[in-house]
Write a protein that holds these residues in place. Sequence first.
Motif, PDB file in Angstrom:
ATOM      1  N   PRO A   6       0.829  -1.207   0.000  1.00 33.60           N
ATOM      2  CA  PRO A   6       0.000   0.000   0.000  1.00 33.60           C
ATOM      3  C   PRO A   6       0.858   1.248   0.000  1.00 33.60           C
ATOM      4  O   PRO A   6       2.003   1.235   0.447  1.00 33.60           O
ATOM      5  CB  PRO A   6      -0.787  -0.138   1.317  1.00 33.60           C
ATOM      6  N   PRO A   7       0.328   2.354  -0.528  1.00 36.34           N
ATOM      7  CA  PRO A   7       1.094   3.604  -0.564  1.00 36.34           C
ATOM      8  C   PRO A   7       1.505   4.044   0.833  1.00 36.34           C
ATOM      9  O   PRO A   7       0.802   3.826   1.812  1.00 36.34           O
ATOM     10  CB  PRO A   7       0.114   4.593  -1.193  1.00 36.34           C
ATOM     11  N   VAL A   8       2.667   4.661   0.901  1.00 39.18           N
ATOM     12  CA  VAL A   8       3.164   5.218   2.155  1.00 39.18           C
ATOM     13  C   VAL A   8       3.108   6.729   2.029  1.00 39.18           C
ATOM     14  O   VAL A   8       3.735   7.302   1.148  1.00 39.18           O
ATOM     15  CB  VAL A   8       4.607   4.762   2.437  1.00 39.18           C
ATOM     16  N   THR A   9       2.333   7.374   2.839  1.00 35.92           N
ATOM     17  CA  THR A   9       2.227   8.828   2.775  1.00 35.92           C
ATOM     18  C   THR A   9       2.728   9.390   4.085  1.00 35.92           C
ATOM     19  O   THR A   9       2.076   9.315   5.112  1.00 35.92           O
ATOM     20  CB  THR A   9       0.771   9.251   2.526  1.00 35.92           C
ATOM     21  N   ALA A  10       3.932   9.930   4.052  1.00 35.58           N
ATOM     22  CA  ALA A  10       4.545  10.456   5.268  1.00 35.58           C
ATOM     23  C   ALA A  10       5.597  11.465   4.883  1.00 35.58           C
ATOM     24  O   ALA A  10       6.016  11.541   3.738  1.00 35.58           O
ATOM     25  CB  ALA A  10       5.154   9.338   6.089  1.00 35.58           C
ATOM     26  N   THR A  11       6.006  12.273   5.826  1.00 33.22           N
ATOM     27  CA  THR A  11       7.062  13.247   5.591  1.00 33.22           C
ATOM     28  C   THR A  11       8.343  12.739   6.203  1.00 33.22           C
ATOM     29  O   THR A  11       8.368  11.733   6.900  1.00 33.22           O
ATOM     30  CB  THR A  11       6.697  14.604   6.219  1.00 33.22           C
ATOM     31  N   ALA A  12       9.453  13.471   5.949  1.00 38.75           N
ATOM     32  CA  ALA A  12      10.750  13.048   6.444  1.00 38.75           C
ATOM     33  C   ALA A  12      10.798  13.004   7.962  1.00 38.75           C
ATOM     34  O   ALA A  12      11.660  12.355   8.539  1.00 38.75           O
ATOM     35  CB  ALA A  12      11.830  13.982   5.907  1.00 38.75           C
ATOM     36  N   ALA A  13       9.888  13.685   8.633  1.00 39.81           N
ATOM     37  CA  ALA A  13       9.920  13.731  10.091  1.00 39.81           C
ATOM     38  C   ALA A  13       9.174  12.564  10.723  1.00 39.81           C
ATOM     39  O   ALA A  13       9.160  12.430  11.946  1.00 39.81           O
ATOM     40  CB  ALA A  13       9.322  15.053  10.578  1.00 39.81           C
ATOM     41  N   ASP A  14       8.536  11.727   9.922  1.00 38.86           N
ATOM     42  CA  ASP A  14       7.738  10.640  10.467  1.00 38.86           C
ATOM     43  C   ASP A  14       8.604   9.476  10.930  1.00 38.86           C
ATOM     44  O   ASP A  14       9.822   9.473  10.796  1.00 38.86           O
ATOM     45  CB  ASP A  14       6.716  10.176   9.437  1.00 38.86           C
ATOM     46  N   ARG A  40       7.860   8.409  -0.526  1.00 37.89           N
ATOM     47  CA  ARG A  40       8.894   8.835   0.429  1.00 37.89           C
ATOM     48  C   ARG A  40      10.261   8.490  -0.160  1.00 37.89           C
ATOM     49  O   ARG A  40      10.978   7.646   0.349  1.00 37.89           O
ATOM     50  CB  ARG A  40       8.703   8.128   1.777  1.00 37.89           C
ATOM     51  N   PRO A  41      10.652   9.137  -1.257  1.00 44.23           N
ATOM     52  CA  PRO A  41      11.892   8.748  -1.969  1.00 44.23           C
ATOM     53  C   PRO A  41      13.161   8.946  -1.153  1.00 44.23           C
ATOM     54  O   PRO A  41      14.164   8.294  -1.411  1.00 44.23           O
ATOM     55  CB  PRO A  41      11.875   9.629  -3.216  1.00 44.23           C
ATOM     56  N   VAL A  42      13.124   9.855  -0.180  1.00 46.96           N
ATOM     57  CA  VAL A  42      14.222   9.977   0.779  1.00 46.96           C
ATOM     58  C   VAL A  42      13.573   9.831   2.150  1.00 46.96           C
ATOM     59  O   VAL A  42      13.028  10.787   2.708  1.00 46.96           O
ATOM     60  CB  VAL A  42      14.963  11.316   0.652  1.00 46.96           C
ATOM     61  N   ALA A  43      13.602   8.622   2.675  1.00 45.97           N
ATOM     62  CA  ALA A  43      12.864   8.306   3.895  1.00 45.97           C
ATOM     63  C   ALA A  43      13.807   8.091   5.066  1.00 45.97           C
ATOM     64  O   ALA A  43      14.894   7.525   4.896  1.00 45.97           O
ATOM     65  CB  ALA A  43      12.027   7.046   3.677  1.00 45.97           C
ATOM     66  N   ARG A  61      14.989   6.515  -5.411  1.00 46.37           N
ATOM     67  CA  ARG A  61      14.870   6.958  -6.802  1.00 46.37           C
ATOM     68  C   ARG A  61      16.239   6.968  -7.473  1.00 46.37           C
ATOM     69  O   ARG A  61      17.254   7.270  -6.832  1.00 46.37           O
ATOM     70  CB  ARG A  61      14.229   8.336  -6.887  1.00 46.37           C
ATOM     71  N   LEU A  62      16.250   6.641  -8.777  1.00 40.69           N
ATOM     72  CA  LEU A  62      17.515   6.508  -9.496  1.00 40.69           C
ATOM     73  C   LEU A  62      18.298   7.811  -9.530  1.00 40.69           C
ATOM     74  O   LEU A  62      19.515   7.809  -9.310  1.00 40.69           O
ATOM     75  CB  LEU A  62      17.253   6.006 -10.914  1.00 40.69           C
ATOM     76  N   ALA A  63      17.649   8.929  -9.797  1.00 40.62           N
ATOM     77  CA  ALA A  63      18.369  10.206  -9.884  1.00 40.62           C
ATOM     78  C   ALA A  63      19.045  10.536  -8.559  1.00 40.62           C
ATOM     79  O   ALA A  63      20.205  10.971  -8.531  1.00 40.62           O
ATOM     80  CB  ALA A  63      17.409  11.317 -10.298  1.00 40.62           C
ATOM     81  N   ASP A  64      18.326  10.342  -7.451  1.00 45.10           N
ATOM     82  CA  ASP A  64      18.924  10.595  -6.136  1.00 45.10           C
ATOM     83  C   ASP A  64      20.035   9.599  -5.838  1.00 45.10           C
ATOM     84  O   ASP A  64      21.066   9.957  -5.247  1.00 45.10           O
ATOM     85  CB  ASP A  64      17.851  10.509  -5.046  1.00 45.10           C
ATOM     86  N   ALA A  65      19.841   8.356  -6.247  1.00 45.08           N
ATOM     87  CA  ALA A  65      20.862   7.335  -6.015  1.00 45.08           C
ATOM     88  C   ALA A  65      22.157   7.699  -6.732  1.00 45.08           C
ATOM     89  O   ALA A  65      23.250   7.635  -6.148  1.00 45.08           O
ATOM     90  CB  ALA A  65      20.364   5.977  -6.501  1.00 45.08           C
ATOM     91  N   ARG A  66      22.055   8.075  -7.989  1.00 48.88           N
ATOM     92  CA  ARG A  66      23.244   8.427  -8.757  1.00 48.88           C
ATOM     93  C   ARG A  66      23.928   9.655  -8.169  1.00 48.88           C
ATOM     94  O   ARG A  66      25.167   9.745  -8.164  1.00 48.88           O
ATOM     95  CB  ARG A  66      22.870   8.660 -10.218  1.00 48.88           C
ATOM     96  N   GLU A 310      21.167  18.908   0.806  1.00 48.70           N
ATOM     97  CA  GLU A 310      19.745  18.771   0.523  1.00 48.70           C
ATOM     98  C   GLU A 310      19.561  17.739  -0.583  1.00 48.70           C
ATOM     99  O   GLU A 310      20.200  17.821  -1.633  1.00 48.70           O
ATOM    100  CB  GLU A 310      19.130  20.099   0.096  1.00 48.70           C
ATOM    101  N   LEU A 311      18.697  16.778  -0.350  1.00 48.55           N
ATOM    102  CA  LEU A 311      18.476  15.705  -1.309  1.00 48.55           C
ATOM    103  C   LEU A 311      16.994  15.385  -1.353  1.00 48.55           C
ATOM    104  O   LEU A 311      16.391  15.029  -0.338  1.00 48.55           O
ATOM    105  CB  LEU A 311      19.259  14.448  -0.886  1.00 48.55           C
ATOM    106  N   GLY A 312      16.398  15.535  -2.516  1.00 50.23           N
ATOM    107  CA  GLY A 312      14.983  15.226  -2.663  1.00 50.23           C
ATOM    108  C   GLY A 312      14.093  16.017  -1.727  1.00 50.23           C
ATOM    109  O   GLY A 312      13.092  15.499  -1.238  1.00 50.23           O
ATOM    110  N   GLY A 313      14.463  17.259  -1.445  1.00 48.12           N
ATOM    111  CA  GLY A 313      13.673  18.096  -0.562  1.00 48.12           C
ATOM    112  C   GLY A 313      13.894  17.837   0.912  1.00 48.12           C
ATOM    113  O   GLY A 313      13.194  18.403   1.763  1.00 48.12           O
TER     114      GLY A 313
END
Length: 437
Positions: A6-14, A40-43, A61-66, A310-313
Amino acid sequence: MTDTAPPVTATAADEPVTLPVRRGCPFDPPDGYAALREHRPVAPLRLTVGPGDGVGWLVTRLADARRVLSDSRFSHRNELIGLPIPPPFPIDDYTPPPAAPGAFIKMDRPEHTRYRRVLNRRFTVRGVAELTPMITRITHEHLDRMAAATGPVDLVTAFAEPVPVRVMCELVGVPTPAQETLAAQFAVLSRMSYTVEELIAACTVVDGVLRELVAAARVDPGANLLGDLARDDSLTDTERVNLAWALLGGGFDTTASMIALGTYALLRHPDQLALLRARPELVDSAVEELLRHLTISHLGASRAALEDVELGGVRIRAGDTVVVALPAANRDPAHFTDPDRLDITADRRGHVAFGHGVHQCIGQNLARAVLRVACPALFDRFPSLRLARPADEIPMRDDMLHYGVHELPVTWDRPADPTVGAATPAVRAPGPSADVP
């Protein structure tokens, strides 16, 4: 065969997540990665041990990974990085130690660059191309031994393990009597858990064998990598030992897992196997697709932030551990069309199965060369190759540093004359080893 969590909807502070490990399909990344990548691409990631407050970051995510893997603000130094899984042995207050001299995989520039430069010549495209006759010879020797078997064989021990072990050992300069000894000890170190006693015993044997080989190479340097190291007066014997250790540890288990898991995947995707057999020119594309689709480095690649980034916001703080989820990045729909489908005709360039940046696997050209030879040769020799056990009974390597299969029982239609195809007796191959990007 897609991630249906199921989708995960959370912010970095969760609440931090734990590193996903459960798989619904043996060829797909662990469940939960697709939802994390989308929402949550940067969780925040729960760490078990290491520097910091027990929380790092998981990048999917690939762009962040690279970016993480190529940005010098993210360090590969061993002592700075926390672990998202428990250490392999039970110990209180575990702190990752600094890398030993020569263990370049866990170093940053300039030390990493200096050691890698010593090794590069053997692993260039041109250098690896010169090894093709040797790779082909070893491959067919083990296919001959398989052909002599009278019943089902375990492809892992009969073919997938011994081929890369022998290739790496001949390249490095490990004589036959020492090959099985080293491979057996690296097999222990490739597990995700072992006792302190097992660790000490394995490391003692590996260190002792490699020190003997390094000493012998100084007396009589051969036309192999140990000979190269012996002729380099800038290196100490300890550095020579650890350079050889890093190469053998990284070259046994990884390619062996890819051969076995890649074979399993092709057997379970007969349309792709038929396409590869009908169009041999697709072998390069098939190898890249198998590397991307399967991504055996299932624990990811870890780095430590040297400064705030800063990475992915999300603000990554200096000292934070960042784990790049390579399997998730290699299924990123923002880069790959229909990423959950195994398609050997697709353009899959840009994957990170070998990592990315200055720490990209030094042995990637060699691994590709072995796969390009071994996989087609296997199916050419045994066109009726098939599983000898139901697919749901194949034991998977969830408990190893590199994902794959523990066993892959296979069989094929044998000729009526039992002497046809007979060669040397079948043997059990030595075990694997491991390394982490």
